[in-house]
Write a protein that holds these residues in place. Structure first.
Motif, mmCIF file in Angstrom:
data_model
loop_
_atom_site.group_PDB
_atom_site.id
_atom_site.type_symbol
_atom_site.label_atom_id
_atom_site.label_comp_id
_atom_site.label_asym_id
_atom_site.label_seq_id
_atom_site.Cartn_x
_atom_site.Cartn_y
_atom_site.Cartn_z
ATOM 1 N N THR A 64 34.827 -39.982 -26.424
ATOM 2 C CA THR A 64 33.414 -40.195 -26.146
ATOM 3 C C THR A 64 32.567 -39.364 -27.105
ATOM 4 N N MET A 65 31.661 -40.042 -27.827
ATOM 5 C CA MET A 65 30.792 -39.373 -28.788
ATOM 6 C C MET A 65 29.337 -39.733 -28.467
ATOM 7 N N PHE A 66 28.462 -38.738 -28.541
ATOM 8 C CA PHE A 66 27.036 -38.988 -28.381
ATOM 9 C C PHE A 66 26.452 -39.260 -29.761
ATOM 10 N N ASN A 67 25.521 -40.199 -29.836
ATOM 11 C CA ASN A 67 25.025 -40.711 -31.091
ATOM 12 C C ASN A 67 23.516 -40.517 -31.204
ATOM 13 N N ALA A 68 23.046 -40.171 -32.396
ATOM 14 C CA ALA A 68 21.615 -40.149 -32.723
ATOM 15 C C ALA A 68 21.480 -40.807 -34.089
ATOM 16 N N LEU A 69 20.531 -41.747 -34.231
ATOM 17 C CA LEU A 69 20.396 -42.461 -35.498
ATOM 18 C C LEU A 69 18.948 -42.726 -35.845
ATOM 19 N N ILE A 70 18.723 -42.912 -37.143
ATOM 20 C CA ILE A 70 17.438 -43.352 -37.677
ATOM 21 C C ILE A 70 17.743 -44.324 -38.800
ATOM 22 N N GLY A 71 16.905 -45.320 -38.958
ATOM 23 C CA GLY A 71 17.156 -46.312 -39.998
ATOM 24 C C GLY A 71 15.893 -47.026 -40.408
ATOM 25 N N THR A 72 16.044 -47.980 -41.281
ATOM 26 C CA THR A 72 14.940 -48.853 -41.666
ATOM 27 C C THR A 72 15.502 -50.212 -42.054
ATOM 28 N N THR A 73 14.816 -51.266 -41.621
ATOM 29 C CA THR A 73 15.197 -52.630 -41.948
ATOM 30 C C THR A 73 13.946 -53.391 -42.356
ATOM 31 N N ARG A 74 14.046 -54.159 -43.430
ATOM 32 C CA ARG A 74 12.945 -55.013 -43.839
ATOM 33 C C ARG A 74 13.361 -56.458 -43.581
ATOM 34 N N PHE A 75 12.551 -57.163 -42.764
ATOM 35 C CA PHE A 75 12.786 -58.568 -42.479
ATOM 36 C C PHE A 75 11.983 -59.407 -43.469
ATOM 37 N N PHE A 76 12.663 -60.339 -44.116
ATOM 38 C CA PHE A 76 12.056 -61.149 -45.166
ATOM 39 C C PHE A 76 11.357 -62.353 -44.565
ATOM 40 N N ALA A 77 10.096 -62.553 -44.982
ATOM 41 C CA ALA A 77 9.267 -63.627 -44.427
ATOM 42 C C ALA A 77 9.670 -64.979 -44.988
ATOM 43 N N LYS A 78 9.598 -65.989 -44.115
ATOM 44 C CA LYS A 78 9.752 -67.370 -44.576
ATOM 45 C C LYS A 78 8.526 -67.743 -45.404
ATOM 46 N N ASP A 79 8.635 -68.793 -46.185
ATOM 47 C CA ASP A 79 7.539 -69.194 -47.075
ATOM 48 C C ASP A 79 6.250 -69.500 -46.321
ATOM 49 N N ASP A 80 6.362 -70.078 -45.118
ATOM 50 C CA ASP A 80 5.168 -70.448 -44.354
ATOM 51 C C ASP A 80 4.700 -69.344 -43.398
ATOM 52 N N ASN A 81 5.265 -68.148 -43.508
ATOM 53 C CA ASN A 81 4.889 -67.022 -42.653
ATOM 54 C C ASN A 81 3.654 -66.340 -43.235
ATOM 55 N N GLN A 82 2.531 -66.453 -42.549
ATOM 56 C CA GLN A 82 1.279 -65.869 -43.030
ATOM 57 C C GLN A 82 1.216 -64.352 -42.876
ATOM 58 N N TYR A 83 2.133 -63.765 -42.084
ATOM 59 C CA TYR A 83 2.100 -62.332 -41.821
ATOM 60 C C TYR A 83 2.851 -61.501 -42.854
ATOM 61 N N GLY A 84 3.728 -62.116 -43.619
ATOM 62 C CA GLY A 84 4.509 -61.370 -44.612
ATOM 63 C C GLY A 84 5.727 -60.708 -43.981
ATOM 64 N N TYR A 85 6.345 -59.851 -44.746
ATOM 65 C CA TYR A 85 7.558 -59.178 -44.284
ATOM 66 C C TYR A 85 7.251 -58.217 -43.133
#
Length: 173
Positions: A64-85
């Motif tokens: 049993t291990m206790f976990n702490a994490l931090i990360g970053t993910t960029r979601f790529f916008a579809k062509d018709d997505n007006q909001y962007g990534y």
């Protein structure tokens, strides 16, 4: 008789060392690269997928291990997505449990915490509850997992979810 005493002393020290070192918590530091594929309809309509990185610390004894994490993910916008990534930054804590009889080979893991979202034009950026659950494998330094990741959405109400595949290094101390 002298050799028997030396042998007995050596064996005693050997077993004492392993008994005492088994009580010391183990520390692991890991880093992963990841790919995320949207699962819910609102995310599928806006994004094609995402890529990112994460880093974390595992501490515990035995399986049993206790976990702490931090990360970053960029979601790529579809062509018709007006909001962007969309940029997603999780900060989570949880538990990793290695399965019995696998010698720290297979594990399940669950985490919960905060997810920070940001996009150029989306009006509901901010901090939300985030949680994930998944399973993985660890071969020496190599660590890989498949995770079902979720973040609470305010508009539309509900959950944004994606399947994340991640792989990287896990260094134990």
């Amino acid at each position: 008789m002298k050799y028997a005493k030396i042998l007995l002393l050596s064996v005693s020290i050997f077993f004492f060392h392993f008994k005492s070192s088994a009580q010391i918590p183990h520390l692991n530091i890991y880093g992963h690269v990841l790919y995320a594929s949207p699962l819910d309809n609102s995310s599928k309509d806006l994004y094609t997928g995402g890529a990112g990185v994460e880093a974390g610390v595992l501490i515990g004894r035995g399986k049993t291990m206790f976990n702490a994490l931090i990360g970053t993910t960029r979601f790529f916008a579809k062509d018709d997505n007006q909001y962007g990534y969309l940029t997603y930054v999780p900060v989570k804590a949880g538990i990793r449990q290695y399965l019995p009889l696998t010698m720290h080979f297979l594990y399940i893991q669950g985490d919960a915490g905060l997810g920070f979202t940001n996009s150029r034009y989306l009006g509901n950026d901010g901090t939300r509850f985030a949680a994930d659950i998944g399973a993985g494998v660890k071969f020496g330094l190599f660590d890989a997992a498949v995770i079902w990741d979720n973040i609470h959405e305010s508009d539309p109400k509900g959950w944004a979810s994606w399947l994340t595949i991640k792989a990287g290094l896990n260094l134990g101390f």
